[in-house]
Design an enzyme around this catalytic site. Sequence first.
Site, PDB file in Angstrom:
ATOM      1  N   ASP A   8       0.867  -1.179   0.000  1.00  0.00           N
ATOM      2  CA  ASP A   8       0.000   0.000   0.000  1.00  0.00           C
ATOM      3  C   ASP A   8       0.905   1.231   0.000  1.00  0.00           C
ATOM      4  O   ASP A   8       2.139   1.111  -0.017  1.00  0.00           O
ATOM      5  CB  ASP A   8      -0.935  -0.036   1.209  1.00  0.00           C
ATOM      6  CG  ASP A   8      -2.227   0.735   0.972  1.00  0.00           C
ATOM      7  OD1 ASP A   8      -2.361   1.409  -0.074  1.00  0.00           O
ATOM      8  OD2 ASP A   8      -3.118   0.678   1.841  1.00  0.00           O
ATOM      9  N   GLU A  10      -0.103   4.690   1.709  1.00  0.00           N
ATOM     10  CA  GLU A  10      -0.264   5.708   2.753  1.00  0.00           C
ATOM     11  C   GLU A  10       0.709   5.522   3.919  1.00  0.00           C
ATOM     12  O   GLU A  10       1.072   6.482   4.593  1.00  0.00           O
ATOM     13  CB  GLU A  10      -1.702   5.702   3.280  1.00  0.00           C
ATOM     14  CG  GLU A  10      -2.730   6.254   2.316  1.00  0.00           C
ATOM     15  CD  GLU A  10      -3.287   5.198   1.366  1.00  0.00           C
ATOM     16  OE1 GLU A  10      -4.233   5.516   0.626  1.00  0.00           O
ATOM     17  OE2 GLU A  10      -2.760   4.066   1.360  1.00  0.00           O
ATOM     18  N   HIS A  60      -2.279  -0.224  -3.969  1.00  0.00           N
ATOM     19  CA  HIS A  60      -2.765   1.125  -3.637  1.00  0.00           C
ATOM     20  C   HIS A  60      -3.483   1.784  -4.805  1.00  0.00           C
ATOM     21  O   HIS A  60      -2.954   1.845  -5.922  1.00  0.00           O
ATOM     22  CB  HIS A  60      -1.590   2.016  -3.234  1.00  0.00           C
ATOM     23  CG  HIS A  60      -1.982   3.457  -3.087  1.00  0.00           C
ATOM     24  ND1 HIS A  60      -2.723   3.915  -2.009  1.00  0.00           N
ATOM     25  CD2 HIS A  60      -1.764   4.538  -3.876  1.00  0.00           C
ATOM     26  CE1 HIS A  60      -2.922   5.218  -2.142  1.00  0.00           C
ATOM     27  NE2 HIS A  60      -2.366   5.611  -3.267  1.00  0.00           N
ATOM     28  N   HIS A 104      -1.936   1.499   6.433  1.00  0.00           N
ATOM     29  CA  HIS A 104      -2.480   2.599   7.223  1.00  0.00           C
ATOM     30  C   HIS A 104      -3.607   2.092   8.111  1.00  0.00           C
ATOM     31  O   HIS A 104      -4.155   1.005   7.898  1.00  0.00           O
ATOM     32  CB  HIS A 104      -3.021   3.700   6.310  1.00  0.00           C
ATOM     33  CG  HIS A 104      -4.046   3.182   5.338  1.00  0.00           C
ATOM     34  ND1 HIS A 104      -5.378   3.029   5.669  1.00  0.00           N
ATOM     35  CD2 HIS A 104      -3.923   2.744   4.064  1.00  0.00           C
ATOM     36  CE1 HIS A 104      -6.031   2.531   4.640  1.00  0.00           C
ATOM     37  NE2 HIS A 104      -5.173   2.336   3.648  1.00  0.00           N
ATOM     38  N   HIS A 115      -8.163   5.524   6.585  1.00  0.00           N
ATOM     39  CA  HIS A 115      -9.430   5.316   5.888  1.00  0.00           C
ATOM     40  C   HIS A 115      -9.593   3.806   5.720  1.00  0.00           C
ATOM     41  O   HIS A 115      -8.710   3.037   6.079  1.00  0.00           O
ATOM     42  CB  HIS A 115      -9.446   5.999   4.516  1.00  0.00           C
ATOM     43  CG  HIS A 115      -8.490   5.404   3.532  1.00  0.00           C
ATOM     44  ND1 HIS A 115      -7.123   5.673   3.566  1.00  0.00           N
ATOM     45  CD2 HIS A 115      -8.667   4.532   2.511  1.00  0.00           C
ATOM     46  CE1 HIS A 115      -6.532   4.999   2.598  1.00  0.00           C
ATOM     47  NE2 HIS A 115      -7.440   4.294   1.944  1.00  0.00           N
ATOM     48  N   GLU A 134      -8.611  -2.342   6.404  1.00  0.00           N
ATOM     49  CA  GLU A 134      -7.849  -3.126   5.447  1.00  0.00           C
ATOM     50  C   GLU A 134      -6.938  -4.143   6.132  1.00  0.00           C
ATOM     51  O   GLU A 134      -6.762  -5.267   5.657  1.00  0.00           O
ATOM     52  CB  GLU A 134      -7.045  -2.174   4.558  1.00  0.00           C
ATOM     53  CG  GLU A 134      -7.949  -1.262   3.745  1.00  0.00           C
ATOM     54  CD  GLU A 134      -7.214  -0.133   3.036  1.00  0.00           C
ATOM     55  OE1 GLU A 134      -6.032  -0.308   2.688  1.00  0.00           O
ATOM     56  OE2 GLU A 134      -7.835   0.926   2.833  1.00  0.00           O
TER      57      GLU A 134
END
Length: 275
Positions: A8, A10, A60, A104, A115, A134
């Site tokens: 990912d 972030e 991502h 994240h 998020h 996630e």
Amino acid sequence: MKVYVSADMEGVTGLVDAEDVQPPGRDYERSRVLMTEDVNAAVRGAYAAGATAVLVNDAHGPMRNLLPDLLDPRARLIKGRPKPMGMMEGLTAEYDAALCVGFHARAGVLGVLSHSFMGHEIEDIWLDDRVTGEIGLLQAAAAAYGVPVALLTGDDAACDEMKAWDPAVATVPVKFAKDRFAAQLVPVAEAQAAIEAATTEALGDLTAPASGGGLRTLAVRWQSASVVSHLTAIPGVSRRDDRTVVVEGEMLQLYRLFNLFLRVCTAVTSNPPYC
């Protein structure tokens, strides 16, 4: 030893803002380099631990972020979308371990760029009535394959979230959240050295995950009631309230179905807001 990497963005070293992680943000191109180098650190650590193969899934956003020409040539890369299993495309029971690089915290947590999958479109997710994002969904789906998550890198909030799901997972905080778009950064060279070292150590001491079998219940609360009205057309999906759907199934089935939810949501919410 076969190692799988879900990458990912972030939670990558040095990144704190939407301009860092979304094209055409002014710092996005530089951030792609940092993302690739965080992944390379994990790949180096995996091979130092005895890996014979490493598969990296760009997980991502547009899933076209990692730079193939800068990626460690020993790794194989899955790039682009849509992918039936999204952030864990390519993972199978043949792998000995999974690594989560650049992750994240879930929606509602005060973490850097926190998020759950779709920014503001998803307000909450529950797996068996436990709130998740996630990280929790990926850990549960990997466990259903019988594959342990060995490592997670990201901010301190993401690391705490992973430890809550599985204390056996090694974590590397590469930044410490000050707010949703601010963090105290670990120096880049120091962070990437820590990722490499932690990967090697984690892969040398793998712990089998708890059984991921049996029926599980997934519930998702959306910002828009329109999304729910469309998702309930899918067999087995029911409405808990105007903005929440719920479905029961085997974990891997649920993960794949959730990725279908995301594609439906994208189609339903593609019109610009009227105010």
